[in-house]
Design a protein around this motif. Structure first.
Motif, PDB file in Angstrom:
ATOM      1  N   GLN A 186       0.818  -1.211   0.000  1.00 30.49           N
ATOM      2  CA  GLN A 186       0.000   0.000   0.000  1.00 30.49           C
ATOM      3  C   GLN A 186       0.852   1.262   0.000  1.00 30.49           C
ATOM      4  OE1 GLN A 186      -2.638  -0.341   3.359  1.00 30.49           O
ATOM      5  NE2 GLN A 186      -3.953  -1.864   2.353  1.00 30.49           N
ATOM      6  N   ASP A 187       1.970   1.243   0.716  1.00 30.01           N
ATOM      7  CA  ASP A 187       2.782   2.451   0.822  1.00 30.01           C
ATOM      8  C   ASP A 187       3.596   2.722  -0.435  1.00 30.01           C
ATOM      9  OD1 ASP A 187       1.790   2.663   3.381  1.00 30.01           O
ATOM     10  OD2 ASP A 187       3.530   1.656   4.295  1.00 30.01           O
ATOM     11  N   ASP A 188       4.117   1.686  -1.062  1.00 25.58           N
ATOM     12  CA  ASP A 188       4.980   1.883  -2.233  1.00 25.58           C
ATOM     13  C   ASP A 188       4.672   0.810  -3.268  1.00 25.58           C
ATOM     14  OD1 ASP A 188       6.949   2.537  -4.021  1.00 25.58           O
ATOM     15  OD2 ASP A 188       8.576   2.596  -2.548  1.00 25.58           O
ATOM     16  N   PRO A 189       3.570   0.946  -4.011  1.00 25.79           N
ATOM     17  CA  PRO A 189       3.189  -0.078  -4.996  1.00 25.79           C
ATOM     18  C   PRO A 189       4.229  -0.266  -6.102  1.00 25.79           C
ATOM     19  CG  PRO A 189       1.453   1.563  -4.706  1.00 25.79           C
ATOM     20  CD  PRO A 189       2.618   2.043  -3.954  1.00 25.79           C
ATOM     21  N   GLU A 190       4.909   0.816  -6.480  1.00 29.23           N
ATOM     22  CA  GLU A 190       5.907   0.710  -7.548  1.00 29.23           C
ATOM     23  C   GLU A 190       7.066  -0.188  -7.114  1.00 29.23           C
ATOM     24  OE1 GLU A 190       8.749   3.588 -10.301  1.00 29.23           O
ATOM     25  OE2 GLU A 190       7.208   4.467  -9.012  1.00 29.23           O
ATOM     26  N   LYS A 191       7.480  -0.022  -5.860  1.00 29.87           N
ATOM     27  CA  LYS A 191       8.549  -0.871  -5.333  1.00 29.87           C
ATOM     28  C   LYS A 191       8.102  -2.323  -5.281  1.00 29.87           C
ATOM     29  CE  LYS A 191      11.539  -1.383  -1.275  1.00 29.87           C
ATOM     30  NZ  LYS A 191      11.913  -0.828   0.057  1.00 29.87           N
ATOM     31  N   THR A 192       6.854  -2.547  -4.915  1.00 26.35           N
ATOM     32  CA  THR A 192       6.323  -3.910  -4.875  1.00 26.35           C
ATOM     33  C   THR A 192       6.301  -4.532  -6.257  1.00 26.35           C
ATOM     34  OG1 THR A 192       4.927  -3.293  -2.997  1.00 26.35           O
ATOM     35  CG2 THR A 192       4.351  -5.303  -4.171  1.00 26.35           C
ATOM     36  N   THR A 193       5.959  -3.717  -7.270  1.00 28.28           N
ATOM     37  CA  THR A 193       5.942  -4.222  -8.651  1.00 28.28           C
ATOM     38  C   THR A 193       7.340  -4.623  -9.103  1.00 28.28           C
ATOM     39  OG1 THR A 193       4.056  -2.784  -9.149  1.00 28.28           O
ATOM     40  CG2 THR A 193       5.298  -3.679 -11.012  1.00 28.28           C
ATOM     41  N   ASP A 194       8.336  -3.779  -8.781  1.00 29.18           N
ATOM     42  CA  ASP A 194       9.711  -4.125  -9.145  1.00 29.18           C
ATOM     43  C   ASP A 194      10.172  -5.391  -8.433  1.00 29.18           C
ATOM     44  OD1 ASP A 194       9.776  -1.902 -10.740  1.00 29.18           O
ATOM     45  OD2 ASP A 194      10.750  -0.626  -9.242  1.00 29.18           O
ATOM     46  N   LEU A 195       9.788  -5.504  -7.152  1.00 28.32           N
ATOM     47  CA  LEU A 195      10.171  -6.691  -6.386  1.00 28.32           C
ATOM     48  C   LEU A 195       9.569  -7.954  -6.990  1.00 28.32           C
ATOM     49  CD1 LEU A 195      10.390  -6.871  -2.548  1.00 28.32           C
ATOM     50  CD2 LEU A 195       9.361  -8.744  -3.793  1.00 28.32           C
ATOM     51  N   VAL A 196       8.297  -7.869  -7.402  1.00 28.37           N
ATOM     52  CA  VAL A 196       7.655  -9.025  -8.035  1.00 28.37           C
ATOM     53  C   VAL A 196       8.359  -9.386  -9.331  1.00 28.37           C
ATOM     54  CG1 VAL A 196       5.530  -9.845  -9.118  1.00 28.37           C
ATOM     55  CG2 VAL A 196       5.418  -8.623  -6.951  1.00 28.37           C
ATOM     56  N   GLY A 197       8.780  -8.371 -10.088  1.00 22.55           N
ATOM     57  CA  GLY A 197       9.483  -8.643 -11.344  1.00 22.55           C
ATOM     58  C   GLY A 197      10.800  -9.354 -11.123  1.00 22.55           C
ATOM     59  N   HIS A 198      11.574  -8.886 -10.124  1.00 24.56           N
ATOM     60  CA  HIS A 198      12.854  -9.541  -9.825  1.00 24.56           C
ATOM     61  C   HIS A 198      12.628 -10.971  -9.320  1.00 24.56           C
ATOM     62  CE1 HIS A 198      14.986  -5.926 -10.652  1.00 24.56           C
ATOM     63  NE2 HIS A 198      14.557  -5.256  -9.569  1.00 24.56           N
ATOM     64  N   LEU A 199      11.626 -11.121  -8.446  1.00 26.28           N
ATOM     65  CA  LEU A 199      11.355 -12.455  -7.892  1.00 26.28           C
ATOM     66  C   LEU A 199      10.938 -13.431  -8.985  1.00 26.28           C
ATOM     67  CD1 LEU A 199      11.049 -14.176  -5.303  1.00 26.28           C
ATOM     68  CD2 LEU A 199       8.667 -13.439  -5.207  1.00 26.28           C
TER      69      LEU A 199
END
Length: 343
Positions: A186-199
Motif C-alpha cells: 500500500q505504501d509503495d506499490p511501484e517498489k512492490t511491482t519491481d520486487l515481483v518482477g525480480h522475484l
C-alpha cells in the motif's frame, strides 16, 4: 567366500547326520538289503557313513575356501567347472581311501571294485549337490547385490531430485519476499511491482532451467543481478555487486547464485554499510571476493556449499576452493570448457 548358510556351524554340524543317513539308505537300496534297516538300523555302518560325510564336507569347505581365491580360467563357467572337477576328484579319493580302511581294519577284508564304485557314486553325487548349493548361493548373492546397488542408485537419484527441488523452491527467499510485498503493497506499490518482477525472473530461471546442467556465465550473471536487486529490496540488506569478467565460460547451473546467496545470508545485515562482492575471472576460475562480518552462528565454509562442490566434482577436473587473504575471502569456481565435436 560369501557367508552362506551352508558354511554356518549349525549347518556343518547337523547336515552330515542327515546326508550320511540318506547315503546309508541309498547304499542299502542299491544292494537290495532293505531288511537290515529293521534289524539293526543304528549299526556301525550308519555311523561310518555319517563320519565319512563329515570328512568329505569339511574337506570340500576347505577346498572351496582355498581355490576360490585363485583364477583358473578366463570365464566364470570354466572356473566353476574346474572347481567342481577338483572337488569331486578329492571327494572320490577320500571315499575310496576311507572305505578301504574301514573294510580292512573293521571288517577284515578288502572291498570289491563294485563296492568302491557304489560308495564313490553316492558320495560323488552328494558332493555335487553340496557344490551346487555353493554356486547357487554365489549367484543369488550377486543378484541381490545388483538389486541393492540399483536401489541405492535410485535412492540417490530421488534424494538428488528432492535436494534440487528444495533448492529451487528456496523457501527463505520466497517468504522474505512475500513479507516485503505485504509491508510495501500500500505504501509503495511501484517498489512492490519491481520486487515481483525480480522475484519472478529469479524463480523462472531456477525452476525453468532445472533440465540445464551447464549454462554460460553470461546467462547466470543476468539473473544474478536480479537476485542482488531482490535482496536489496529486503529489510536491512545492502549488497554492492561488482562484475568484471573476461570471456563467457560455462558453469554449473545455479552455482554462482547459490554462492552469492550464501555470502549474503552469512553476513550480518547492515543497511547503513553495503556488503561489497566482486566477481572476476582468471584463466581457470571464476573468483568471488567479499569482505563481511559473518554471523556468530554461521561461519562461512565450503560445507555450506556442498551441493555446488559435488556438482563440480562431476563435471569438472578441479574442485571449488575457499581461501582468506587478510580481511578478504575468496571463493573460486572452476571454469568448464565444452569440447564441441569437429564436423
Amino acid at each position: 567366500m560369501k557367508d552362506s548358510f551352508i558354511h554356518k556351524p549349525i549347518f556343518r554340524l547337523l547336515s552330515p547326520i542327515f546326508s550320511g543317513t540318506i547315503a546309508y539308505l541309498l547304499i542299502l537300496l542299491i544292494y537290495n538289503n532293505v531288511e537290515q534297516i529293521t534289524e539293526d538300523f543304528l549299526g556301525q555302518e550308519l555311523f561310518f557313513c555319517i563320519g565319512l560325510t563329515y570328512l568329505i564336507q569339511e574337506v570340500s569347505v576347505q577346498i572351496l575356501k582355498v581355490m576360490e581365491k585363485w583364477r583358473y580360467a578366463s570365464n566364470e563357467v570354466s572356473q566353476y567347472l574346474i572347481l567342481a572337477g577338483r572337488s569331486l576328484s578329492v571327494c572320490i579319493m577320500l571315499v575310496i581311501l576311507g572305505v578301504g580302511m574301514y573294510y580292512k581294519l573293521i571288517l577284515g577284508f578288502s572291498p570289491s571294485n563294485r563296492e568302491l564304485m557304489v560308495f564313490g557314486g553316492v558320495y560323488g553325487c552328494m558332493n555335487l549337490i553340496y557344490f551346487s548349493l555353493y554356486v547357487s548361493h554365489q549367484f543369488l548373492f550377486r543378484m541381490n547385490q545388483e538389486k541393492l546397488q540399483a536401489e541405492q542408485r535410485l535412492k540417490k537419484g530421488l534424494e538428488e531430485d528432492f535436494r534440487q527441488f528444495r533448492k529451487g523452491i528456496n523457501a527463505d527467499l520466497l517468504f522474505e519476499s512475500f513479507e516485503t510485498m505485504i509491508m510495501n503493497m500500500q505504501d509503495d506499490p511501484e517498489k512492490t511491482t519491481d520486487l515481483v518482477g525480480h522475484l519472478s525472473s529469479v524463480y523462472r530461471y531456477i525452476l525453468g532451467g532445472r533440465g540445464e546442467e551447464l549454462v554460460s556465465l553470461e546467462k547466470e550473471l543476468r539473473v544474478l543481478q536480479r537476485l542482488v536487486s531482490l535482496f536489496n529490496y529486503l529489510p536491512h540488506r545492502n549488497v554492492d555487486l561488482e562484475i568484471d569478467v573476461q570471456g563467457d565460460p560455462w558453469i554449473v547451473s545455479g552455482s554462482v547464485l547459490t554462492v552469492i546467496e550464501q555470502i549474503i545470508r552469512n553476513a550480518i545485515p547492515d543497511s547503513s554499510k553495503p556488503l561489497p562482492i566482486r566477481l572476476t575471472t582468471d584463466k581457470q576460475h571464476i573468483l568471488i571476493t567479499f569482505e563481511s562480518k559473518e554471523r556468530l552462528s554461521h561461519e562461512f565454509s565450503l560445507e555450506s556449499l556442498k551441493d555446488v562442490v559435488r556438482s563440480y566434482q562431476i563435471y569438472g577436473n578441479s574442485d571449488p576452493f575457499f581461501r582468506q587473504i587478510g580481511p578478504e575471502k575468496i571463493i573460486g569456481l572452476p571454469q568448464l570448457f565444452i569440447n564441441e565435436p569437429v564436423i
